[in-house]
Design a protein around this motif. Structure first.
Motif, PDB file in Angstrom:
ATOM      1  N   ARG A 373       0.847  -1.190   0.000  1.00  0.00           N
ATOM      2  CA  ARG A 373       0.000   0.000   0.000  1.00  0.00           C
ATOM      3  C   ARG A 373       0.887   1.247   0.000  1.00  0.00           C
ATOM      4  N   ASP A 406      -7.552   7.932   3.221  1.00  0.00           N
ATOM      5  CA  ASP A 406      -8.097   6.722   2.605  1.00  0.00           C
ATOM      6  C   ASP A 406      -7.176   6.218   1.487  1.00  0.00           C
ATOM      7  N   LYS A 407      -6.665   7.154   0.674  1.00  0.00           N
ATOM      8  CA  LYS A 407      -5.837   6.785  -0.473  1.00  0.00           C
ATOM      9  C   LYS A 407      -4.506   6.192  -0.031  1.00  0.00           C
ATOM     10  N   TRP A 409      -3.938   3.907   1.857  1.00  0.00           N
ATOM     11  CA  TRP A 409      -4.040   2.457   2.035  1.00  0.00           C
ATOM     12  C   TRP A 409      -4.434   1.749   0.737  1.00  0.00           C
ATOM     13  N   THR A 410      -4.268   2.458  -0.393  1.00  0.00           N
ATOM     14  CA  THR A 410      -4.522   1.862  -1.700  1.00  0.00           C
ATOM     15  C   THR A 410      -3.300   1.072  -2.154  1.00  0.00           C
ATOM     16  N   GLU A 414      -3.102  -0.408  -8.006  1.00  0.00           N
ATOM     17  CA  GLU A 414      -4.356   0.244  -8.362  1.00  0.00           C
ATOM     18  C   GLU A 414      -4.198   1.750  -8.615  1.00  0.00           C
ATOM     19  N   LEU A 415      -2.977   2.262  -8.523  1.00  0.00           N
ATOM     20  CA  LEU A 415      -2.765   3.697  -8.693  1.00  0.00           C
ATOM     21  C   LEU A 415      -2.766   4.095 -10.172  1.00  0.00           C
TER      22      LEU A 415
END
Length: 597
Positions: A373, A406-407, A409-410, A414-415
């Motif tokens: 992440r 929130d972002k 922990w992406t 997926e970026l």
């Protein structure tokens, strides 16, 4: 002004998110509108709606009867199996009578000459580079008779010259109160150069501002101040950028695009973007006297000579911008400085304490951590990092560059492209290099993110080398610019990007006129002997001037360290005289070289 087209109560939903909510807006004759906003906020969606390429969930778009709208998609939509000629003009590509008609049309000649004069008419589109495909797509659009033009990221893959040509074309395509265009781009110089209105797309709505990018920055800051949110992070970035616009770019501030009194009042308490003296002291403490020197470096790539006895010396704390024609070796220069590429001759001299970091265009370095992440990637490097003399946690750092809680922990896989570029830049910075090299760092980044990146670099104490076609970024974060002109040399640009464009135009004019000059006069043996003598003489003079330049640079470094600003000013004037003398000699050399063929 006549109404051309508009949208009424436009609403678009994507999954559970409302992208646009009950928007009503339109384009009038004479509108030159630039759209800005964060990636994903709906700029391209709104453009597709107005261009009739997408239907809203509710609301409608209405256009004047018979209106001809031209639209440039952000992605590549050309047929890869088609030839360049067929891609631009269709089946008429090989029609001789049609070709004579194009040649007789000054607008078509201008577009073809400005965009595709160096592209093979018979080449397959699939064989072209990204920049060449963009030029072909633009040419296809611009030769048409459109009353409205919509351009989605038209400057992507274009070099500095291509961006400058497109700006000039759009400024002169119609009379002042005729036609209209709508453009989405992250190129802030381009927005300021061509637009008279700005639409900011955010939170499912659109705010309209009069003027180009500079006027928009001021108006947004004033709007936020009136809303009593001056202290939030976003406004501080806007004010800082506005301060630079007013103080750091004389050509831009000379334009009466916003009320100077209001701007001065707003930025009265804003410090300069960078404390150059303090940063240079920090950089010297971290680096010592020696950084990176390329000495008499030559490099061939296939049949091309990229560099011929090139010398470049980087000083502690230097902030250098590199521009140049495609294929001139900008990326290769960075790889040489980073030690990833060995020269054919010459050497790289590296200071003992130098630690380099290079942000590549492809950002493939993140592939190895694709399952982690965002926050985990940064914390794996370091949990706390020092930026501009203050300690910042990994979480604070990623938030500063637009990764919300929130972002953070992406997963990396997926970026988006712009998010990957931001993350890799942060990853490099937390390693605390003292020499940072950035290869086209603005790709895929929106204007707000670019401002955040520039703010981060303002407090970074080290030597910075930036390769970019984004002239706003180069003016904003670098103090010195140099150019690769495709002649295997690297030259100073005391006049910045404008000087580079002038030099390129001069070279192209010299090449265009050379055949006529030789054929009309027929170079005699005496002419050839004299040209050879001139070339040898000029090269000796240029070598002496280069040595003098190096001495002046060293004296300027010493004056900067001692705080002798009077001496620094005198040395800077001497340097500009030397550079002007070099420029005159280089033009003489080009003339003599043309005689020799």
């Amino acid at each position: 002004m006549a109404h051309l087209l508009g949208g009424e109560s436009l609403t678009v939903h994507f999954a559970s998110r409302t992208v646009l909510d009950s928007l009503t807006l339109g384009l009038e004759d004479g509108d030159r509108i630039g759209m800005v906003g964060r990636n994903g906020d709906g700029k391209s969606t709104l453009m597709r709606l107005l261009a009739g390429r997408q239907s809203p969930d509710s609301g409608r778009v209405a256009a004047r009867r018979g209106l001809n709208v031209g639209y440039l998609d952000q992605s590549d939509v050309l047929d890869g199996d088609s030839t360049v000629g067929a891609a631009i003009v269709g089946e008429r590509a090989h029609d001789q009578s049609a070709q004579h008609q194009w040649a007789a049309n000054p607008k078509v000649r201008e577009v073809m000459g400005g965009l595709v004069s160096e592209v093979d008419w018979e080449a397959k589109v699939s064989s072209l580079s990204g920049g060449q495909k963009r030029r072909v797509a633009l040419a296809k659009l611009l030769i048409g008779e459109h009353e409205v033009i919509m351009l989605d990221e038209p400057t992507n893959h274009l070099d500095v010259e291509g961006v400058a040509w497109l700006a000039e074309h759009l400024k002169t395509r119609w009379r002042a109160n005729e036609g209209a265009f709508l453009v989405v781009t992250h190129d802030r110089w381009f927005l300021d150069e061509v637009c008279n209105r700005t639409w900011e797309v955010h939170d499912a709505t659109v705010d309209a501002f009069d003027g180009g990018y500079a006027a928009y920055v001021l108006a947004r800051a004033e709007r936020d101040r009136m809303a009593s949110v001056v202290e939030n992070k976003r406004v501080q970035l806007v004010k800082k950028e506005l301060a630079w616009l007013r103080r750091g770019a004389p050509a831009r501030t000379a334009k009466p695009k916003f009320r100077i009194e209001a701007a001065n009042q707003l930025i009265a308490d804003v410090p300069l973007a960078r404390d150059t003296v303090a940063l240079n002291k920090l950089a010297t403490a971290r680096l010592g006297k020696d950084v990176l020197d390329l000495e008499n470096v030559s490099l061939r790539l296939g049949e091309s000579t990229l560099f011929d006895k090139l010398t470049l010396r980087l000083a502690p704390g230097e902030r250098l911008g590199i521009v140049g024609v495609n294929g001139a070796g900008k990326t290769s220069l960075l790889r040489l400085l980073n030690g990833q590429l060995a020269p054919d001759s010459g050497r790289l001299k590296r200071g003992k304490t130098v630690q380099t970091a290079l942000l590549s265009q492809e950002v493939t370095e993140l592939d190895e951590v694709s399952e982690l992440r965002v926050l985990e990637v940064i914390e794996a490097e370091k949990r706390v990092v020092s930026i501009g003399g203050r300690e910042v946690t990994a979480g604070q750092l990623v938030e500063q560059l637009g990764f919300s809680k929130d972002k953070q922990w992406t997963p990396v896989r997926e970026l988006s492209g712009g998010e990957r570029r931001r993350l890799q830049l942060l990853r490099l910075l937390v390693g605390e290099p003292n020499v940072l090299m950035l290869d086209e760092p603005t790709n895929d980044l929106d204007t707000d993110t670019l401002a955040a990146v520039e703010d981060l670099l303002d407090g970074w104490p080290g030597t910075l080398v930036v390769v970019s076609h984004d002239r706003y970024l180069l003016e904003r974060v670098t103090d010195r610019q140099m150019a690769l002109l495709g002649d295997a040399k690297l030259r100073d640009l005391p006049g910045g990007v404008d000087q580079y464009l002038e030099l390129r135009h001069g070279m192209e004019a010299a090449v265009a006129s050379a055949p006529q000059a030789v054929s009309s006069q027929g170079a005699s043996e005496a002419d050839l002997r004299q040209a050879r003598k001139d070339v040898n003489r000029i090269e000796r003079q240029l070598a002496k001037l280069t040595q003098q330049e190096e001495r002046v640079h060293q004296q300027m470094e010493e004056a900067s360290m001692s705080g002798d600003f009077d001496q620094l000013g005198q040395l800077n004037a001497s340097l500009r005289e030397l550079q002007q003398e070099k420029e005159n000699l280089e033009l003489e050399w080009l003339e003599a070289a043309e005689v020799l063929g």
